[in-house]
Design a protein around this motif. Structure first.
Motif, PDB file in Angstrom:
ATOM      1  N   VAL A   1      95.495 -98.101 -88.118  1.00 46.12           N
ATOM      2  CA  VAL A   1      95.245 -98.767 -89.595  1.00 46.12           C
ATOM      3  C   VAL A   1      93.950 -99.004 -89.722  1.00 46.12           C
ATOM      4  N   ALA A   2      93.292 -99.636 -88.843  1.00 41.92           N
ATOM      5  CA  ALA A   2      91.948-100.178 -89.058  1.00 41.92           C
ATOM      6  C   ALA A   2      90.915 -98.778 -89.110  1.00 41.92           C
ATOM      7  N   ALA A   3      91.113 -97.946 -87.758  1.00 44.28           N
ATOM      8  CA  ALA A   3      90.321 -96.743 -87.738  1.00 44.28           C
ATOM      9  C   ALA A   3      90.540 -95.820 -89.031  1.00 44.28           C
ATOM     10  N   ASP A   4      91.803 -95.648 -89.359  1.00 46.28           N
ATOM     11  CA  ASP A   4      92.119 -94.637 -90.387  1.00 46.28           C
ATOM     12  C   ASP A   4      91.412 -95.086 -91.741  1.00 46.28           C
ATOM     13  N   ALA A   5      91.595 -96.526 -91.958  1.00 43.29           N
ATOM     14  CA  ALA A   5      91.053 -97.009 -93.327  1.00 43.29           C
ATOM     15  C   ALA A   5      89.651 -96.863 -93.347  1.00 43.29           C
ATOM     16  N   LEU A   6      88.983 -97.272 -92.169  1.00 38.51           N
ATOM     17  CA  LEU A   6      87.453 -97.242 -92.257  1.00 38.51           C
ATOM     18  C   LEU A   6      87.137 -95.634 -92.458  1.00 38.51           C
ATOM     19  N   ALA A   7      87.759 -94.768 -91.664  1.00 37.87           N
ATOM     20  CA  ALA A   7      87.334 -93.482 -91.795  1.00 37.87           C
ATOM     21  C   ALA A   7      87.384 -93.160 -93.357  1.00 37.87           C
ATOM     22  N   TYR A   8      88.628 -93.610 -93.901  1.00 36.66           N
ATOM     23  CA  TYR A   8      88.780 -93.345 -95.546  1.00 36.66           C
ATOM     24  C   TYR A   8      87.642 -93.828 -96.358  1.00 36.66           C
ATOM     25  N   ALA A   9      87.312 -95.031 -95.885  1.00 35.73           N
ATOM     26  CA  ALA A   9      86.401 -95.803 -96.675  1.00 35.73           C
ATOM     27  C   ALA A   9      85.021 -95.087 -96.682  1.00 35.73           C
TER      28      ALA A   9
ATOM     29  N   VAL B   1      83.070 -95.966-100.067  1.00 37.79           N
ATOM     30  CA  VAL B   1      83.499 -97.341-100.499  1.00 37.79           C
ATOM     31  C   VAL B   1      82.541 -98.253-100.233  1.00 37.79           C
ATOM     32  N   THR B   2      81.920 -99.377-100.928  1.00 36.07           N
ATOM     33  CA  THR B   2      80.928-100.293-100.538  1.00 36.07           C
ATOM     34  C   THR B   2      81.655-101.571-100.279  1.00 36.07           C
ATOM     35  N   GLN B   3      82.869-101.756-100.529  1.00 34.28           N
ATOM     36  CA  GLN B   3      83.350-103.218-100.267  1.00 34.28           C
ATOM     37  C   GLN B   3      84.649-102.992 -99.849  1.00 34.28           C
ATOM     38  N   ILE B   4      85.120-103.611 -98.658  1.00 32.45           N
ATOM     39  CA  ILE B   4      86.571-103.597 -98.478  1.00 32.45           C
ATOM     40  C   ILE B   4      87.213-105.118 -98.349  1.00 32.45           C
TER      41      ILE B   4
ATOM     42  N   THR C   1      95.360-106.037 -88.407  1.00 30.26           N
ATOM     43  CA  THR C   1      94.478-104.997 -88.912  1.00 30.26           C
ATOM     44  C   THR C   1      93.035-105.498 -89.361  1.00 30.26           C
ATOM     45  N   THR C   2      93.346-106.720 -89.997  1.00 27.85           N
ATOM     46  CA  THR C   2      92.083-107.150 -90.345  1.00 27.85           C
ATOM     47  C   THR C   2      91.102-107.530 -89.400  1.00 27.85           C
ATOM     48  N   GLY C   3      91.577-108.268 -88.182  1.00 29.88           N
ATOM     49  CA  GLY C   3      90.745-108.455 -87.133  1.00 29.88           C
ATOM     50  C   GLY C   3      90.153-107.284 -86.630  1.00 29.88           C
ATOM     51  N   GLN C   4      90.794-106.023 -86.388  1.00 30.38           N
ATOM     52  CA  GLN C   4      90.362-104.976 -86.171  1.00 30.38           C
ATOM     53  C   GLN C   4      89.212-104.256 -87.078  1.00 30.38           C
ATOM     54  N   LEU C   5      89.533-104.503 -88.353  1.00 32.86           N
ATOM     55  CA  LEU C   5      88.628-103.999 -89.328  1.00 32.86           C
ATOM     56  C   LEU C   5      87.179-104.902 -89.190  1.00 32.86           C
ATOM     57  N   ILE C   6      87.293-105.935 -89.083  1.00 35.10           N
ATOM     58  CA  ILE C   6      86.127-106.962 -89.083  1.00 35.10           C
ATOM     59  C   ILE C   6      85.430-106.562 -87.649  1.00 35.10           C
ATOM     60  N   GLN C   7      85.954-106.394 -86.637  1.00 37.06           N
ATOM     61  CA  GLN C   7      85.237-105.940 -85.293  1.00 37.06           C
ATOM     62  C   GLN C   7      84.680-104.546 -85.180  1.00 37.06           C
ATOM     63  N   SER C   8      85.271-103.672 -86.066  1.00 33.42           N
ATOM     64  CA  SER C   8      84.982-102.128 -85.652  1.00 33.42           C
ATOM     65  C   SER C   8      83.914-101.780 -86.571  1.00 33.42           C
TER      66      SER C   8
ATOM     67  N   GLN D   1      79.015-101.919 -91.028  1.00 30.78           N
ATOM     68  CA  GLN D   1      78.334-101.433 -92.228  1.00 30.78           C
ATOM     69  C   GLN D   1      79.028-101.901 -93.678  1.00 30.78           C
ATOM     70  N   ILE D   2      80.171-101.854 -93.666  1.00 27.86           N
ATOM     71  CA  ILE D   2      80.856-102.118 -95.036  1.00 27.86           C
ATOM     72  C   ILE D   2      81.150-103.535 -94.949  1.00 27.86           C
ATOM     73  N   PRO D   3      80.781-104.395 -96.017  1.00 25.70           N
ATOM     74  CA  PRO D   3      81.084-105.610 -96.203  1.00 25.70           C
ATOM     75  C   PRO D   3      82.689-105.804 -96.449  1.00 25.70           C
ATOM     76  N   ILE D   4      83.116-106.768 -95.776  1.00 28.18           N
ATOM     77  CA  ILE D   4      84.599-106.934 -95.639  1.00 28.18           C
ATOM     78  C   ILE D   4      84.879-108.238 -96.221  1.00 28.18           C
ATOM     79  N   HIS D   5      85.899-108.476 -97.308  1.00 27.52           N
ATOM     80  CA  HIS D   5      86.120-109.851 -97.800  1.00 27.52           C
ATOM     81  C   HIS D   5      87.598-109.942 -97.114  1.00 27.52           C
ATOM     82  N   VAL D   6      87.774-111.096 -96.719  1.00 27.32           N
ATOM     83  CA  VAL D   6      88.980-111.518 -96.308  1.00 27.32           C
ATOM     84  C   VAL D   6      89.687-112.575 -97.096  1.00 27.32           C
ATOM     85  N   VAL D   7      90.972-112.237 -97.856  1.00 28.95           N
ATOM     86  CA  VAL D   7      91.444-112.988 -98.665  1.00 28.95           C
ATOM     87  C   VAL D   7      92.820-113.503 -98.467  1.00 28.95           C
ATOM     88  N   ARG D   8      92.795-114.936 -98.312  1.00 31.10           N
ATOM     89  CA  ARG D   8      93.886-115.729 -98.099  1.00 31.10           C
ATOM     90  C   ARG D   8      95.227-115.609 -99.000  1.00 31.10           C
TER      91      ARG D   8
END
Lengths: 895, 229
Positions: A326-334, A339-342, A364-371, A374-381
């Motif tokens: 999920v993380a890799a595919d989402a980033l590739a898409y972004a 995409v400027t913000q995730i 997925t969020t953890g992977q997103l943050i680590q991988s 470049q793109i700022p990531i907002h984590v929403v609770r």
């Protein structure tokens, strides 16, 4: 992408043009926005309506809630109102807006109060704003009211301010698309004063309301929200204007926000946050869902579909892509979509799992943050009280017990094998036997059964093999180590095995679908008739989606079921209404949709680039959502193929029709030529002869003169016959031929027909044989004589002079037969009956004989009108044609 | 010169009989053919002086008869019999080399007049009479003089060209295309021609709205009427 160029932005131009010109087709929507109930939205709306009515506009009240406020009620006076519709619901009668009545009345402007209202179940649309959409689409201008707390994207914020969660929401897109928003502003102090004065609610209700909802703090916050929303809207319009006119501005360029939505993000706060962020940046936003093979389970899918739907209603573009990581595919898409913000949901509720089993549990969020840096990531609770909101969202595993039993069985077998081998096997190697079993369970039954099997195996291993035997205690430290490693290994094995299994399952599933789609497209390519195409499509959709399908095609004004999976299926009125709605609006309607959800089926228009070509209706006996996203995609794919095929066949049919039309036109032309020839030739002779007599009388001999006069008489008679034929044919065609039957002696009629035809038959020999004692028949003698005359005329034209024409009148087999034989060349062998078709000569391109070829057609028409039959054939043994007229003799007994 | 011989090609016995009787009474000799094939055959024998051809024949189109006849180098004058609506057919027949046409139904006097004109043209093809007279009109092609009621009329060069063409084919219909082709080459259009004709009529005709000399054959072209003085 560079938005800072000075070129006008095409999208913005389009939006502006739509707003300027599109208002012609689409109605104009003006919304009166308020911060809280009682600020005077309805009052203001009615005041505006009165003003418009005074200016001569056609204003009608569709629905206005007065809430028993006398000032408001007074304003209703003098405005035309469309009566509300009574809807019985659970023993009560509710009065809803009558959408159809308004559409039928079709005023210029209609007032619809309380945009956020939820309609009674069974209405055409679940929400009033959808009714308003339909009114707008019909080209009616709408004035409406809404309070800020009903705005979808502000739902969380309002809830956190007022501690009341509003259930009735209006998608932001409705407000964004409004042509005008008027903020009805009232300071909290004034509002509270009005409330205390009892102008809003009855006094006792007002007291409670002030304590809770209408606290000054709440009102101030709501007012700010409303002001800000309006400002944003104005801002957006300004930005559109500036972009359209290529005014370089300070708007944030190129921001694109993407929400990475996973099955774990079960609440909508993520989406609302994204919406607010996107609004602030004036940025487009995308909601991306990467569907993996782990996303199995209909409930989970339905929940995801609901959230995607919500996102769309808030103005997001929703995208679902299949993927593994999920993380890799989402980033590739972004990255590929600038995409400027995730925005991503908060990691799993048990964050430590990320660290203990990173390969299995890491979110997925953890992977997103680590991988990606470049793109700022907002984590929403997630907001905790949001759980219930999208009720269908919670994936509740409904696991059957079967896989667990089979897993247990496999472990029991492994135990048996291990027991049998325990003599020759070191204890540590026994664990390999169990591991094999666990892998087997994982591959055969999936993750949870294999984890269950791991636990069982661990216990068995301990109980039966680790000393002290037959207890769960372990003495030797190295055995503890062995057990720990065994446990770890078995969990990993379970996980890996299960993953292999699910991948295989998904791969097989996809391969099957691809194959089926391929087969379907090949099948479609070979189909040439509409019926077969529709049936094949119906069958394919029904079997691939495991539901019943019907296909409706337009015919005349209405849609008709032209193919159904269950033969002979008919639609009820509500289904038919939904199907028609789907067709007219080119949108999904019926079950599970926003339009006429009361229908039993879901109706999806099949469309090509030229608009809808058919509507497909789906239903299944199971409850719950009809289509999960994957089925939706499948339906889209099938539908697209079918739509193209339907269009292809429709075009082919149109082409055939055009060809037929051209053919008819050609025939008509030939007919005209022929009639004009047949009318004019005798006329030419008559006029020529007459003018000759007139101009050259002195030069003509007596014989010449006689010749010319004969010509005039013969040709005038011919003309008369032809005109009579035309009139007879017209009468036949118009269906106005009513035989005047009386008792007729057929022999006498034959005689008179012969006498009439005598002049044409001077060069032929006619023999007549009539049976004696023939009964009288109930016939129309005029029609019969004309029919016989036409046959004789035909014989005279087509047989050489000097030949014989025989007429026999006889009775046989309870019928009376009139048989006419000639000695001419005979009729075409392959289809002698064709001589009776109208203008048969035209088809034969035969111009060698006078006449249009109406005579025999008329003869047949007359004979059949009198209840007789007429046939044609060739004579046996010699050349010549034979015409046989026959009447039943039953009339004999008539008084 | 002996009596002229008309070859009647028509499949209608009634029409043939009428023509035979009426023309015979005015000492025309007649030959008859029921089909296009037999018509062509008799025309090739060379005894006919003029052909009266119906366009609707059982075995072949009348156009085909004209095409074959002209293709074979024959200059036999042809008058076509046709129905009124078929303007395109008439134009096509004229362009294929027919000399004139008569619309059914016709008056015998008109038919005879057309036959005479066509016949005269057939005889006169080599040289034209230098002075043409018709009613109050007289045109001297050599001296380029044109008189109406003894008064000389002045025409512009282009008008004169049109007039000369009409005089050379006096009594016969000239298609628009034929006139345009003769005077403008490929470049002219019918609209232009109409303007010139109107100008000529203004000078030539007593009542230009109801012309007596240059008559319009709607959809086909113009004809200079020959009236015996």
């Amino acid at each position: 992408m560079d938005d800072r160029t000075d070129r006008p932005d095409p999208d913005a131009l389009l939006r502006q043009t739509e707003k300027l010109t599109g208002t012609r087709q689409r109605g104009h929507l003006k919304i009166f926005l308020g911060a809280a109930p009682g600020v005077g939205k309805t009052f203001e709306m009615l005041t505006v309506a009165h003003q418009m009515a005074r200016d001569g506009s056609d204003v009608v009240v569709g629905l206005v809630e007065t809430h028993d406020r006398p000032e408001t009620a007074a304003l209703l006076e003098g405005l035309e109102s469309v009566p509300r519709r009574a809807v019985p619901y659970r023993g009560q009668v509710l009065w809803e807006m009558d959408l159809d009545a308004i559409l039928a009345r079709h005023p210029r402007i209609v007032l619809v109060d309380e945009l956020a209202h939820t309609n009674v179940p069974g209405s055409r649309h679940p929400k009033r704003w959808m009714d308003v959409e339909e009114l707008l689409e019909a080209g009616i201008d709408v004035l409406s009211t809404v309070n800020i707390q009903h705005l979808e994207s502000l739902n969380d914020v309002v809830a956190s301010i007022t501690h009341v969660r509003v259930r009735e929401t209006v998608p932001d897109i409705v407000l964004n698309r409004a042509d005008e928003i008027e903020l009805i502003d009232l300071t909290p102090t004034d509002l509270l004063q009005r409330m205390r004065d009892g102008k809003i609610y009855a006094p006792q209700t007002a007291g409670r309301a002030i304590l809770h909802y209408f606290s000054p703090g709440n009102l101030t916050a709501l007012r700010e929200l409303a002001l800000r929303q309006t400002a944003q809207q104005v801002d957006a319009q300004l930005v559109d204007h500036m972009k359209a006119n290529a005014i370089a501005g300070p708007w944030a360029a190129g921001e694109r926000i993407m929400v990475c939505l996973t099955l774990q993000d079960r609440d909508a706060s993520l989406l609302r946050y994204a919406k607010r962020l996107a609004d602030r940046f004036h940025a487009p936003w995308i909601v991306l869902h990467v569907e993996t093979n782990r996303d199995i389970g209909n409930d989970a899918r339905a929940g995801m579909a609901a959230r995607m739907h919500l996102a769309q209603s808030m103005g997001a573009e929703t995208v679902t892509i299949p993927g593994q990581d999920v993380a890799a595919d989402a980033l590739a898409y972004a990255r590929t979509h600038n995409v400027t913000q995730i925005i991503a949901g908060r990691p799993t509720p048990l964050p430590w799992l990320d660290w203990v089993f990173p390969w299995a549990w890491r979110s997925t969020t953890g992977q997103l943050i680590q991988s990606d840096g470049q793109i700022p990531i907002h984590v929403v609770r997630a907001a905790s009280d949001d759980e219930a909101e999208l009720g269908a969202a919670r994936p509740r595993a409904k696991r059957s017990i079967g896989p667990f039993l089979s897993g247990s069985g496999i472990i029991a077998m492994a135990l048996g094998v291990a027991m049998a081998l325990r003599q020759g096997l070191a204890v540590n190697n026994v664990s390999l036997v169990f591991l094999t079993g666990i892998l087997w369970v994982a591959v055969a039954n999936g993750l949870w059964p294999s984890l269950w099997a791991s636990v069982l195996a661990m216990l068995c291993f301990n109980f039966f093999f680790l000393p002290p035997l037959y207890t769960f205690t372990i003495v030797a430290p190295d055995n503890v180590v062995a057990l720990v490693f065994f446990s770890a290994t078995s969990v990993i094995a379970s996980h890996l095995g299960a993953r292999v299994r699910s991948q295989a399952v998904v791969a097989r599933h996809r391969a099957e679908i691809t194959e089926a789609l391929y087969q379907f497209s090949r099948k479609l390519a070979g189909i040439v008739t509409m019926d077969e195409l529709l049936w094949t499509t119906c069958h394919q959709i029904a079997t691939m989606l495991d539901m019943n399908a019907v296909i409706l095609l337009p015919g005349g004004d209405a849609l008709h079921v032209t193919a159904s999976y269950i033969p002979g299926e008919a639609l009820g009125p509500s289904d038919l209404a939904a199907a028609t709605w789907a067709w007219r609006h080119d949108r999904t309607a019926g079950r599970d949709s926003d339009n006429l959800p009361g229908a039993r089926r879901l109706f999806v228009p099949l469309r090509t680039g030229h608009g809808p070509v058919a509507v497909i209706g789906l239903d299944a006996d199971r409850s719950g959502p009809l289509l999960d996203p994957e089925q939706q995609r499948l339906l889209d794919a099938l539908g697209d193929q079918a739509a193209v095929a339907i269009e292809r066949i429709t075009l082919a049919e149109d082409l055939d029709r055009a060809r037929l039309h051209a053919e008819t036109e050609k025939l008509r032309g030939a007919l005209l030529t022929s009639i004009s020839h047949d009318l004019r030739t005798p006329l030419a002779s008559i006029l020529g002869a007459a003018s000759s007599l007139d101009s050259y009388d002195a030069l003509l001999s007596a014989g010449d003169r006689h010749d010319l006069i004969t010509t005039i008489r013969d040709e005038a008679e011919r003309l008369n016959r032809f005109v009579a034929n035309l009139l007879d044919m017209t009468r036949l065609e118009a269906g106005g031929l009513a035989p005047r039957k009386e008792q007729v002696d057929v022999g006498e009629v034959v005689g008179s027909a012969l006498a009439r035809a005598a002049r044409m038959l001077v060069r032929h020999t006619v023999t007549l044989q009539i049976d004696r004692d023939l009964p009288l028949l109930l016939l129309d003698d005029v029609l019969l004589e004309q029919a016989l005359f036409n046959l004789l005329d035909n014989a005279a034209k087509y047989t050489p002079p000097g030949t014989r024409i025989e007429i026999d009148v006889a009775r046989a087999d309870g019928r009376l037969h009139i048989c006419l034989r000639d000695e001419g060349p005979g009729l075409p062998v392959q289809d002698p009956d064709r001589v009776f078709s109208k203008f048969a000569r035209l088809h034969a391109a035969d111009r060698s004989r006078p006449g249009t070829g109406l005579g025999l057609a008329i003869a047949r028409g007359f004979i059949e009108a009198m209840g007789g039959t007429i046939g044609a054939g060739n004579r046996h043994g010699r050349s010549g044609a034979e015409f046989m007229i026959s009447f039943p003799l039953t009339e004999e007994k008539a008084p | 010169m002996s009596d002229p011989c008309v070859l009647i090609v028509d499949d209608e016995p009634a029409i043939r009989r009428l023509l035979r009787t009426s023309l015979g009474a005015q000492s025309w000799r007649t030959m008859e053919a029921e089909t296009g094939t037999s018509g062509l055959e008799q025309a090739r024998q060379g005894r006919a002086d003029i052909m009266l051809l119906d366009l609707g024949l059982p075995d072949m189109d009348g156009m085909e008869v004209i095409r074959r006849l002209r293709g074979g180098g024959s200059s036999l004058p042809i008058v076509v019999l046709s129905v009124r609506e078929d303007e395109r057919g008439k134009v096509a027949a004229l362009e294929l080399g027919a000399d004139d046409y008569v619309t059914k139904p016709f008056s015998m006097a008109e038919l005879v007049a057309r036959l005479r004109t066509a016949l005269r043209h057939g005889l006169q093809k080599e040289g034209t009479t230098p002075v043409f007279t018709s009613g109050d009109l007289s045109v001297d092609l050599v001296r380029r003089h044109i008189f109406r009621d003894g008064q000389e009329i002045r025409l512009s060069p282009r008008e004169w060209d049109i007039m000369r063409l009409l005089v050379q084919h006096a009594g016969r219909v000239l298609t628009h295309r034929h006139i345009l082709g003769q005077l403008w080459g490929a470049g002219g259009d019918v609209q232009q021609l109409r303007v010139y004709i109107r100008q000529i009529r203004q000078k030539l005709e007593a009542d230009p709205e109801r012309p007596a000399h240059i008559v319009t054959e709607t959809g086909i072209g113009y004809r200079l009427v020959v009236t015996d003085p």
